[in-house]
Write an enzyme that holds these catalytic residues in place. Structure first.
Site, PDB file in Angstrom:
ATOM      1  N   LEU A 170      33.551  44.210  44.790  1.00  0.00           N
ATOM      2  CA  LEU A 170      33.784  42.782  45.045  1.00  0.00           C
ATOM      3  C   LEU A 170      35.158  42.582  45.683  1.00  0.00           C
ATOM      4  CD1 LEU A 170      32.304  41.326  41.722  1.00  0.00           C
ATOM      5  CD2 LEU A 170      31.386  40.987  44.033  1.00  0.00           C
ATOM      6  N   ARG A 199      46.341  34.115  35.414  1.00  0.00           N
ATOM      7  CA  ARG A 199      46.742  35.524  35.405  1.00  0.00           C
ATOM      8  C   ARG A 199      46.579  36.132  36.806  1.00  0.00           C
ATOM      9  NH1 ARG A 199      43.390  37.712  30.326  1.00  0.00           N
ATOM     10  NH2 ARG A 199      41.861  36.304  31.235  1.00  0.00           N
ATOM     11  N   CYS A 203      41.571  40.790  36.420  1.00  0.00           N
ATOM     12  CA  CYS A 203      40.809  42.048  36.429  1.00  0.00           C
ATOM     13  C   CYS A 203      40.774  42.846  37.730  1.00  0.00           C
ATOM     14  CB  CYS A 203      39.400  41.771  35.954  1.00  0.00           C
ATOM     15  SG  CYS A 203      39.399  41.308  34.211  1.00  0.00           S
TER      16      CYS A 203
HETATM   17  P1  NAD Z   1      42.152  38.014  26.745  1.00  0.00           P
HETATM   18  O1  NAD Z   1      43.557  38.472  26.825  1.00  0.00           O
HETATM   19  O2  NAD Z   1      41.803  36.614  27.105  1.00  0.00           O
HETATM   20  O3  NAD Z   1      41.608  38.240  25.247  1.00  0.00           O
HETATM   21  C1  NAD Z   1      41.822  39.398  24.513  1.00  0.00           C
HETATM   22  C2  NAD Z   1      42.083  38.997  23.055  1.00  0.00           C
HETATM   23  O4  NAD Z   1      42.153  40.176  22.257  1.00  0.00           O
HETATM   24  C3  NAD Z   1      43.410  38.263  22.850  1.00  0.00           C
HETATM   25  O5  NAD Z   1      43.170  36.991  22.265  1.00  0.00           O
HETATM   26  C4  NAD Z   1      44.204  39.183  21.898  1.00  0.00           C
HETATM   27  O6  NAD Z   1      45.005  38.476  20.969  1.00  0.00           O
HETATM   28  C5  NAD Z   1      43.081  39.928  21.203  1.00  0.00           C
HETATM   29  N1  NAD Z   1      43.477  41.198  20.586  1.00  0.00           N
HETATM   30  C6  NAD Z   1      44.244  42.189  21.113  1.00  0.00           C
HETATM   31  N2  NAD Z   1      44.363  43.197  20.225  1.00  0.00           N
HETATM   32  C7  NAD Z   1      43.662  42.838  19.105  1.00  0.00           C
HETATM   33  C8  NAD Z   1      43.410  43.471  17.850  1.00  0.00           C
HETATM   34  N3  NAD Z   1      43.899  44.676  17.551  1.00  0.00           N
HETATM   35  N4  NAD Z   1      42.644  42.809  16.943  1.00  0.00           N
HETATM   36  C9  NAD Z   1      42.144  41.571  17.224  1.00  0.00           C
HETATM   37  N5  NAD Z   1      42.346  40.925  18.410  1.00  0.00           N
HETATM   38  C10 NAD Z   1      43.103  41.561  19.343  1.00  0.00           C
HETATM   39  O7  NAD Z   1      41.299  39.035  27.606  1.00  0.00           O
HETATM   40  P2  NAD Z   1      39.893  38.776  28.341  1.00  0.00           P
HETATM   41  O8  NAD Z   1      40.132  38.123  29.640  1.00  0.00           O
HETATM   42  O9  NAD Z   1      38.956  38.181  27.372  1.00  0.00           O
HETATM   43  O10 NAD Z   1      39.461  40.272  28.662  1.00  0.00           O
HETATM   44  C11 NAD Z   1      39.050  41.149  27.637  1.00  0.00           C
HETATM   45  C12 NAD Z   1      38.428  42.375  28.283  1.00  0.00           C
HETATM   46  O11 NAD Z   1      37.259  41.982  29.024  1.00  0.00           O
HETATM   47  C13 NAD Z   1      39.323  43.093  29.285  1.00  0.00           C
HETATM   48  O12 NAD Z   1      39.071  44.475  29.197  1.00  0.00           O
HETATM   49  C14 NAD Z   1      38.851  42.576  30.626  1.00  0.00           C
HETATM   50  O13 NAD Z   1      39.057  43.515  31.650  1.00  0.00           O
HETATM   51  C15 NAD Z   1      37.368  42.406  30.383  1.00  0.00           C
HETATM   52  N6  NAD Z   1      36.720  41.367  31.220  1.00  0.00           N
HETATM   53  C16 NAD Z   1      37.335  40.172  31.442  1.00  0.00           C
HETATM   54  C17 NAD Z   1      36.680  39.191  32.192  1.00  0.00           C
HETATM   55  C18 NAD Z   1      37.315  37.852  32.475  1.00  0.00           C
HETATM   56  O14 NAD Z   1      36.751  37.078  33.228  1.00  0.00           O
HETATM   57  N7  NAD Z   1      38.462  37.511  31.902  1.00  0.00           N
HETATM   58  C19 NAD Z   1      35.394  39.428  32.680  1.00  0.00           C
HETATM   59  C20 NAD Z   1      34.794  40.657  32.413  1.00  0.00           C
HETATM   60  C21 NAD Z   1      35.469  41.620  31.673  1.00  0.00           C
HETATM   61  C1  UGA Z   2      35.555  38.856  38.646  1.00  0.00           C
HETATM   62  C2  UGA Z   2      34.118  39.283  38.942  1.00  0.00           C
HETATM   63  O1  UGA Z   2      33.542  38.370  39.877  1.00  0.00           O
HETATM   64  C3  UGA Z   2      33.286  39.316  37.662  1.00  0.00           C
HETATM   65  O2  UGA Z   2      31.986  39.820  37.934  1.00  0.00           O
HETATM   66  C4  UGA Z   2      33.979  40.221  36.636  1.00  0.00           C
HETATM   67  O3  UGA Z   2      33.257  40.222  35.420  1.00  0.00           O
HETATM   68  C5  UGA Z   2      35.387  39.720  36.396  1.00  0.00           C
HETATM   69  O4  UGA Z   2      36.114  39.697  37.657  1.00  0.00           O
HETATM   70  C6  UGA Z   2      36.188  40.604  35.481  1.00  0.00           C
HETATM   71  O5  UGA Z   2      35.861  41.764  35.287  1.00  0.00           O
HETATM   72  O6  UGA Z   2      37.180  40.064  34.998  1.00  0.00           O
HETATM   73  P1  UGA Z   2      36.782  36.537  38.270  1.00  0.00           P
HETATM   74  O7  UGA Z   2      38.013  37.335  38.502  1.00  0.00           O
HETATM   75  O8  UGA Z   2      36.722  35.673  37.067  1.00  0.00           O
HETATM   76  O9  UGA Z   2      35.505  37.522  38.181  1.00  0.00           O
HETATM   77  O10 UGA Z   2      36.496  35.588  39.516  1.00  0.00           O
HETATM   78  P2  UGA Z   2      35.964  35.856  41.004  1.00  0.00           P
HETATM   79  O11 UGA Z   2      35.054  34.756  41.356  1.00  0.00           O
HETATM   80  O12 UGA Z   2      35.452  37.215  41.182  1.00  0.00           O
HETATM   81  O13 UGA Z   2      37.285  35.680  41.876  1.00  0.00           O
HETATM   82  C7  UGA Z   2      38.334  36.618  41.833  1.00  0.00           C
HETATM   83  C8  UGA Z   2      39.349  36.286  42.902  1.00  0.00           C
HETATM   84  O14 UGA Z   2      38.815  36.525  44.207  1.00  0.00           O
HETATM   85  C9  UGA Z   2      39.803  34.826  42.883  1.00  0.00           C
HETATM   86  O15 UGA Z   2      41.201  34.761  43.113  1.00  0.00           O
HETATM   87  C10 UGA Z   2      39.025  34.205  44.034  1.00  0.00           C
HETATM   88  O16 UGA Z   2      39.666  33.090  44.585  1.00  0.00           O
HETATM   89  C11 UGA Z   2      38.996  35.369  45.023  1.00  0.00           C
HETATM   90  N1  UGA Z   2      37.886  35.284  45.982  1.00  0.00           N
HETATM   91  C12 UGA Z   2      36.593  35.348  45.564  1.00  0.00           C
HETATM   92  C13 UGA Z   2      38.171  35.175  47.331  1.00  0.00           C
HETATM   93  O17 UGA Z   2      39.350  35.131  47.751  1.00  0.00           O
HETATM   94  N2  UGA Z   2      37.131  35.127  48.219  1.00  0.00           N
HETATM   95  C14 UGA Z   2      35.831  35.179  47.831  1.00  0.00           C
HETATM   96  O18 UGA Z   2      34.932  35.138  48.716  1.00  0.00           O
HETATM   97  C15 UGA Z   2      35.566  35.296  46.461  1.00  0.00           C
END
Ligand code: NAD
Ligand code: UGA
Length: 458
Positions: free
Chosen positions: A226, A345, A275
């Site tokens: 992506l 972030r 991410c």
């Molecule tokens: P986040 O920072 O929002 O949440 C993580 C939480 O875990 C925090 O609230 C933190 O306090 C808690 N934590 C840390 N250590 C802990 C412990 N020992 N016990 C209990 N709680 C604890 O992170 P997120 O955005 O939810 O991402 C979590 C994971 O999912 C990451 O690996 C990220 O790469 C993955 N992920 C994120 C997204 C997204 O859109 N944000 C999408 C897909 C995958």
């Molecule tokens: C991305 C992936 O799309 C999810 O599938 C994945 O689960 C997630 O990361 C993760 O692992 O955290 P997210 O970062 O929430 O999701 O949002 P996106 O829609 O992917 O956008 C990411 C960044 O790319 C943003 O800054 C967005 O503005 C930018 N973007 C997206 C572009 O500049 N151009 C595009 O065409 C699409």
């Protein structure tokens, strides 16, 4: 009908909270508890003001909370009382020691594994929900099954593919659910137990299974692909600006090829979010570890183009505004890394603000949902940055507007009125190409879209 299940999620963040709210909502027979070490976060999940903004999340949580969805700080009881444990803690880029700036920092992850081991009095299925380097499950298994107390742990990989801003839709109608497991009798049984939960609302053909390493790797690769598309179109946007081509037209023409597809081809100021960058760095660190230097270099170029695109945006602003921004007021429309989220972030807006401050500009930050996070991100810059939620007021007296997040509200503003309140000559730098550029120009703005010829009155 499958049997009732007791589910725990460790980590109440952007993934843990919405994902568990969806499971609780779709599986009334499951009892879902979400725990976190952060008491403020848990208090917010238990209040009317949730810790994250996500369209549709408030209603989903309100309907299930207290019924079969619970938020708590009692990690020990959570582990003791539940049979299925999702781990969704943060896995940021390591900031110290070997692999600093590239490898995943697995300290939160390992701490969780040790807590699960310490407090478990019965066998459990432990599910990797966080995004992790390949072979993390092996380390998890080794830690969890290191004690000879008769308790056994099956480790599964079930990466999350939701995107912020569309999380609820993505969770409700996922393209696929991926479950990786050991291909042993126990592993396959654990895999089926998890599949049964998703099968409450996801069609079986969308629940796919694989070996555990493929599952871990697929998540990193999906994000890398992506991000690579975004860097590809952003690289093309630079060329379009030189060649007087229009990147939107090019993306449209290219994306109509069904082999390429139209999605994720919006040129912009570069990808942000917690991410993409971290996961590509993680992937390339893995490649380097396996001695695959050329493969690592290939993925690194995706990150380099992203950095280049952000710097290019600033340089374009500088060039257009007579090579000095010192003392000029620049209004930022949008600070979140994308629309429909409060998350900042790795937002390109952080980089843009820092660079503008280096050029001694004054910055007015505006965003409908992300100002609280923006204030924290820019805490050190007090005095030179101000925060104004209303985009019309934010632009008053400014020399330029830089549109950084594609919030829908920016498409519907009274640009003529805004133009009248600004310093002249007034500039708009549309980092997301969402404004009507011809109209902005006709009103009197000097317009700098991304990847298209500028429209100026000079
Ligand atoms: P986040 O920072 O929002 O949440 C993580 C939480 O875990 C925090 O609230 C933190 O306090 C808690 N934590 C840390 N250590 C802990 C412990 N020992 N016990 C209990 N709680 C604890 O992170 P997120 O955005 O939810 O991402 C979590 C994971 O999912 C990451 O690996 C990220 O790469 C993955 N992920 C994120 C997204 C997204 O859109 N944000 C999408 C897909 C995958
Ligand atoms: C991305 C992936 O799309 C999810 O599938 C994945 O689960 C997630 O990361 C993760 O692992 O955290 P997210 O970062 O929430 O999701 O949002 P996106 O829609 O992917 O956008 C990411 C960044 O790319 C943003 O800054 C967005 O503005 C930018 N973007 C997206 C572009 O500049 N151009 C595009 O065409 C699409």
């Amino acid at each position: 009908m499958t049997s009732a299940k007791k589910i725990l999620c460790i980590g109440a963040g952007y993934v843990g909270g919405p994902t568990m709210a969806m499971i609780a909502s779709k599986c009334p027979r499951c009892r879902v508890t979400v725990v976190d070490i952060d008491p403020e976060r848990i208090a917010a999940w238990n209040s009317d003001e949730l810790p994250i903004y996500e369209p549709g999340l408030d209603q989903l949580v309100a309907a299930a909370r207290g019924r079969n969805l619970f938020f708590s700080t009692d990690i020990e009881a959570g582990i003791r009382e539940n049979d299925i444990i999702f781990v969704s803690v943060n896995t940021p880029t390591k900031a110290f020691g070997l692999g600093a700036g590239m490898a995943a920092d697995l300290q939160y992850w390992e701490k969780t594994a040790r807590q699960i081991l310490a407090f478990s009095v019965s066998s459990k299925i432990v599910i990797e929900k966080s995004t992790l380097p390949v072979k993390t499950a092996l380390a998890m298994e080794r830690i969890l099954n290191s004690s000879a107390n008769g308790v056994f742990f099956d480790v599964l990989s079930n990466p999350e593919f939701l995107a912020e801003g569309t999380a609820i839709r993505d969770l409700e109608q996922p393209d696929r659910i991926l479950i990786g497991s050991r291909e042993t009798e126990r592993g396959l049984k654990a895999r089926e137990t998890l599949a049964e939960i998703y099968a409450y609302w996801v069609p079986r053909e969308k629940i796919i299974t694989s070996n555990i390493w493929s599952s871990e790797l697929s998540k990193l690769v999906a994000n890398a692909f992506l991000a690579q598309r975004i860097s590809s179109i952003n690289a093309v946007s630079a060329l379009c600006e030189k060649a007087e081509a229009d990147v939107t037209e090019v993306a449209h023409a290219v994306g109509m090829d069904s082999r390429i597809g139209a999605k994720f081809l919006n040129a912009g100021i570069g990808f942000g979010g917690s991410c993409f960058r971290k996961d590509i760095l993680n992937l390339l660190y893995l490649c380097r570890n396996y001695g695959l230097e050329e493969v690592a270099d290939y993925w690194e170029s995706v990150v380099k183009i992203n950095d280049y695109q952000q710097e290019r945006f600033i340089r374009n602003m500088l060039g257009a505004m007579f090579n000095t921004l010192a003392g000029k007021r620049i209004c930022l429309w949008g600070f979140a890394f994308k629309a429909n989220t409060s998350d900042t972030r790795e937002s390109p807006a952080i980089f843009v603000t820092r660079r503008l401050l280096e050029e001694r500009a004054e910055v007015v930050v505006s965003d409908p949902k992300a100002l609280k996070n923006a204030r924290m991100d820019l805490a050190g810059a007090a005095g030179r940055v101000s925060f104004v939620e209303d985009p019309v007021r934010a632009a008053e007296g400014c020399h330029a507007i830089a549109l950084l997040t594609e919030w829908d509200l920016y498409r519907h503003l009274d640009l003529r009125k805004i133009f009248e309140t600004m310093e002249k000559p007034a500039f708009i730098f549309d980092g997301r190409n969402i404004l009507d550029h011809r109209r902005c120009f006709d009103i009197g703005f000097n317009v700098y879209p991304l990847g298209k010829p500028p429209l100026t009155h000079f």
